[in-house]
Design a protein around this motif. Structure first.
Motif, PDB file in Angstrom:
ATOM      1  N   ASP A   1       0.828  -1.207   0.000  1.00 38.75           N
ATOM      2  CA  ASP A   1       0.000   0.000   0.000  1.00 38.75           C
ATOM      3  C   ASP A   1       0.864   1.260   0.000  1.00 38.75           C
ATOM      4  O   ASP A   1       0.602   2.208  -0.742  1.00 38.75           O
ATOM      5  CB  ASP A   1      -0.935   0.006   1.209  1.00 38.75           C
ATOM      6  CG  ASP A   1      -2.047  -1.025   1.088  1.00 38.75           C
ATOM      7  OD1 ASP A   1      -2.447  -1.342  -0.043  1.00 38.75           O
ATOM      8  OD2 ASP A   1      -2.514  -1.512   2.136  1.00 38.75           O
ATOM      9  N   ILE A   2       1.901   1.262   0.830  1.00 41.67           N
ATOM     10  CA  ILE A   2       2.746   2.455   0.872  1.00 41.67           C
ATOM     11  C   ILE A   2       3.602   2.566  -0.384  1.00 41.67           C
ATOM     12  O   ILE A   2       3.847   3.666  -0.892  1.00 41.67           O
ATOM     13  CB  ILE A   2       3.617   2.483   2.153  1.00 41.67           C
ATOM     14  CG1 ILE A   2       4.222   3.877   2.326  1.00 41.67           C
ATOM     15  CG2 ILE A   2       4.679   1.415   2.141  1.00 41.67           C
ATOM     16  CD1 ILE A   2       4.866   4.095   3.670  1.00 41.67           C
TER      17      ILE A   2
ATOM     18  N   PRO B   1      -5.781   1.569   9.368  1.00 45.31           N
ATOM     19  CA  PRO B   1      -6.705   1.907   8.280  1.00 45.31           C
ATOM     20  C   PRO B   1      -7.160   3.358   8.364  1.00 45.31           C
ATOM     21  O   PRO B   1      -6.667   4.123   9.199  1.00 45.31           O
ATOM     22  CB  PRO B   1      -7.872   0.954   8.523  1.00 45.31           C
ATOM     23  CG  PRO B   1      -7.885   0.788  10.021  1.00 45.31           C
ATOM     24  CD  PRO B   1      -6.437   0.785  10.429  1.00 45.31           C
ATOM     25  N   ALA B   2      -8.114   3.715   7.496  1.00 46.11           N
ATOM     26  CA  ALA B   2      -8.611   5.091   7.478  1.00 46.11           C
ATOM     27  C   ALA B   2      -9.340   5.417   8.773  1.00 46.11           C
ATOM     28  O   ALA B   2      -9.259   6.534   9.280  1.00 46.11           O
ATOM     29  CB  ALA B   2      -9.533   5.302   6.278  1.00 46.11           C
TER      30      ALA B   2
ATOM     31  N   SER C   1      -3.047  11.175  13.491  1.00 40.10           N
ATOM     32  CA  SER C   1      -3.922  11.392  12.342  1.00 40.10           C
ATOM     33  C   SER C   1      -3.257  11.007  11.014  1.00 40.10           C
ATOM     34  O   SER C   1      -2.100  11.353  10.756  1.00 40.10           O
ATOM     35  CB  SER C   1      -4.335  12.865  12.276  1.00 40.10           C
ATOM     36  OG  SER C   1      -5.064  13.125  11.096  1.00 40.10           O
ATOM     37  N   ASN C   2      -4.008  10.283  10.195  1.00 35.59           N
ATOM     38  CA  ASN C   2      -3.571   9.982   8.833  1.00 35.59           C
ATOM     39  C   ASN C   2      -4.506  10.621   7.799  1.00 35.59           C
ATOM     40  O   ASN C   2      -4.505  10.250   6.629  1.00 35.59           O
ATOM     41  CB  ASN C   2      -3.506   8.469   8.607  1.00 35.59           C
ATOM     42  CG  ASN C   2      -4.870   7.793   8.770  1.00 35.59           C
ATOM     43  OD1 ASN C   2      -5.879   8.449   9.045  1.00 35.59           O
ATOM     44  ND2 ASN C   2      -4.897   6.476   8.606  1.00 35.59           N
TER      45      ASN C   2
ATOM     46  N   VAL D   1      -4.889  10.060   3.617  1.00 32.64           N
ATOM     47  CA  VAL D   1      -6.112   9.478   3.058  1.00 32.64           C
ATOM     48  C   VAL D   1      -6.706  10.425   2.016  1.00 32.64           C
ATOM     49  O   VAL D   1      -7.132  10.004   0.931  1.00 32.64           O
ATOM     50  CB  VAL D   1      -7.128   9.170   4.175  1.00 32.64           C
ATOM     51  CG1 VAL D   1      -8.476   8.759   3.586  1.00 32.64           C
ATOM     52  CG2 VAL D   1      -6.594   8.060   5.084  1.00 32.64           C
ATOM     53  N   LYS D   2      -6.721  11.712   2.314  1.00 31.11           N
ATOM     54  CA  LYS D   2      -7.226  12.707   1.365  1.00 31.11           C
ATOM     55  C   LYS D   2      -6.383  12.733   0.092  1.00 31.11           C
ATOM     56  O   LYS D   2      -6.893  12.987  -1.009  1.00 31.11           O
ATOM     57  CB  LYS D   2      -7.241  14.086   2.016  1.00 31.11           C
ATOM     58  CG  LYS D   2      -7.878  15.165   1.161  1.00 31.11           C
ATOM     59  CD  LYS D   2      -7.948  16.492   1.896  1.00 31.11           C
ATOM     60  CE  LYS D   2      -8.593  17.561   1.015  1.00 31.11           C
ATOM     61  NZ  LYS D   2      -8.663  18.885   1.726  1.00 31.11           N
ATOM     62  N   ALA D   3      -5.094  12.422   0.229  1.00 32.50           N
ATOM     63  CA  ALA D   3      -4.188  12.417  -0.917  1.00 32.50           C
ATOM     64  C   ALA D   3      -4.186  11.081  -1.655  1.00 32.50           C
ATOM     65  O   ALA D   3      -3.364  10.871  -2.551  1.00 32.50           O
ATOM     66  CB  ALA D   3      -2.771  12.764  -0.467  1.00 32.50           C
TER      67      ALA D   3
END
Length: 378
Positions: free
Chosen positions: A242-243, A264-265, A323-324, A328-330
């Protein structure tokens, strides 16, 4: 030994049966990976470790051209032509990169700021985007839930950070976070306005040699009564694929800035993670939950004795609650726990018997777990 600058070693391996096995190992299904909007010429510094091969395979599947720069000690087979250049960053040997240009450089292994400075002396003006793989260990503390990328970072307190070497770091891992933070600063300094800093947490999945997540699929697959930490505590991690794939997409999109990269998100607890792993391995294990107090009294350490887990209160209350949202937005996406588990076990089965039968590099030894279960009456 220093690389011969006139011997820019190239290795080309054509697609075929090798391509099929490589794509399968990466978790990529032929025909399901779309070509990128435009092909890029990508330089990857260190592409033969854990996440590097995932980056290479995904980049090739998207139609990009890939050049690797490393010491050439771990040859890999790729599903298409890959250029390999050799050099040694420990001795500032970047000769094979001189006079070359790329659209983007992904820097995977750097842990000391001098490596960024020295690479920049050759790459500055010859790349349009620098992606630096950092770590959440750059943060000064982990006590506050919800902190984002603006959280205070660790401060280097040594004499001269630019004189620190990878050998120094291996002797004193307390330097890891501060030196990574300074490496980020060097990246932003030399590649101002064109730098992406990716800060992963625990990286897991096929290819992981640390056993820090692997302990759980292997232990639960074995079945029986299993000692587990407090099940309500939160956890965060990221599948290596994923990364890796997200880093390539960030290159395609030319997205700059600093990002926490783990999933996860939403929220995930230790209990939910273990439940999904157990289901993926046949529901063979019965959990025996130990309190934080019991684990502390019996000197059972978080992270290494019971991998992934750290207490969800006190000084580590924010470790798995950072916070991620920005990542997630990107466009950062996440495989499911059961997919990571299944794919990890498939990869594990391909390893030689000596590796699979050796004691794991993290997690409780069976005899130690048995002692603890007996104390709990399990």
């Amino acid at each position: 030994m220093q690389a011969d600058p006139h011997d820019k070693r190239r290795r080309q391996i054509l697609a075929g049966s090798v391509a099929a096995s490589a794509v399968s190992a990466a978790g990529l299904l032929p025909g399901l990976v779309q070509a990128a909007p435009r092909p890029l010429n990508i330089l990857i510094l260190g592409g033969t470790g854990f996440t590097g091969p995932h980056q290479v395979r995904y980049a090739l599947s998207r139609g990009h051209k890939v050049t690797l720069f490393n010491r050439g000690r771990r040859p890999k087979e790729w599903p298409a032509a890959v250029e390999e250049l050799t050099g040694d960053r420990d001795v500032n040997d970047y000769e094979s990169l001189k006079g070359r240009q790329w659209d983007v450089c992904i820097d995977n292994p750097t842990s000391v700021p001098s490596w960024v400075r020295d690479a920049a002396a050759v790459l500055k003006g010859n790349i349009k985007h620098y992606i630096f793989i950092s770590t959440v260990s750059v943060y000064e503390s982990n006590g506050k839930p919800g902190e984002d990328e603006t959280g205070a970072r660790a401060v280097y307190k040594g004499a001269d950070a630019m004189k620190e070497t990878t050998a120094d770091l291996r002797k004193n891992m307390a330097l890891y976070g501060p030196l990574k933070a300074l490496s980020e600063d060097e990246a932003h300094k030399h590649f101002a306005g064109m730098t992406t800093v990716i800060r992963p947490g625990l990286i897991v999945g096929p290819g992981d040699e640390t056993d820090r997540f692997s302990y759980w699929p292997l232990r639960l697959q074995r079945g029986g009564k299993t000692l587990v930490p407090p099940l309500q505590d939160p956890v965060k991690f990221i599948d290596g694929r994923d990364i890796a794939e997200w880093a390539i997409r960030m290159a395609e999109q030319r997205t700059f800035g600093d990002f926490n990269a783990f999933g996860p998100a939403g929220e995930l607890t230790m209990g939910a993670m273990l439940k999904q792993i157990n289901e993926a391995t046949g529901n063979k294990a019965q959990f025996v939950e130990a309190s934080e107090k019991f684990l502390d009294e019996n000197k059972v350490g978080a992270w290494m004795d019971l991998p992934v887990w750290v207490p969800g209160s006190g000084e580590t209350a924010g470790f798995h609650r950072r916070s991620n949202a920005r990542a997630v937005k990107a466009g950062l996406t996440f495989r499911s726990v059961d997919q990571t588990t299944t794919d990890f076990l498939a990869w594990w089965a391909t390893l030689d018997e000596k590796r699979r039968s050796a004691p794991l590099r993290a997690g409780l030894k069976p005899e130690r777990e048995a002692e603890l279960l007996a104390k709990l009456g399990g």
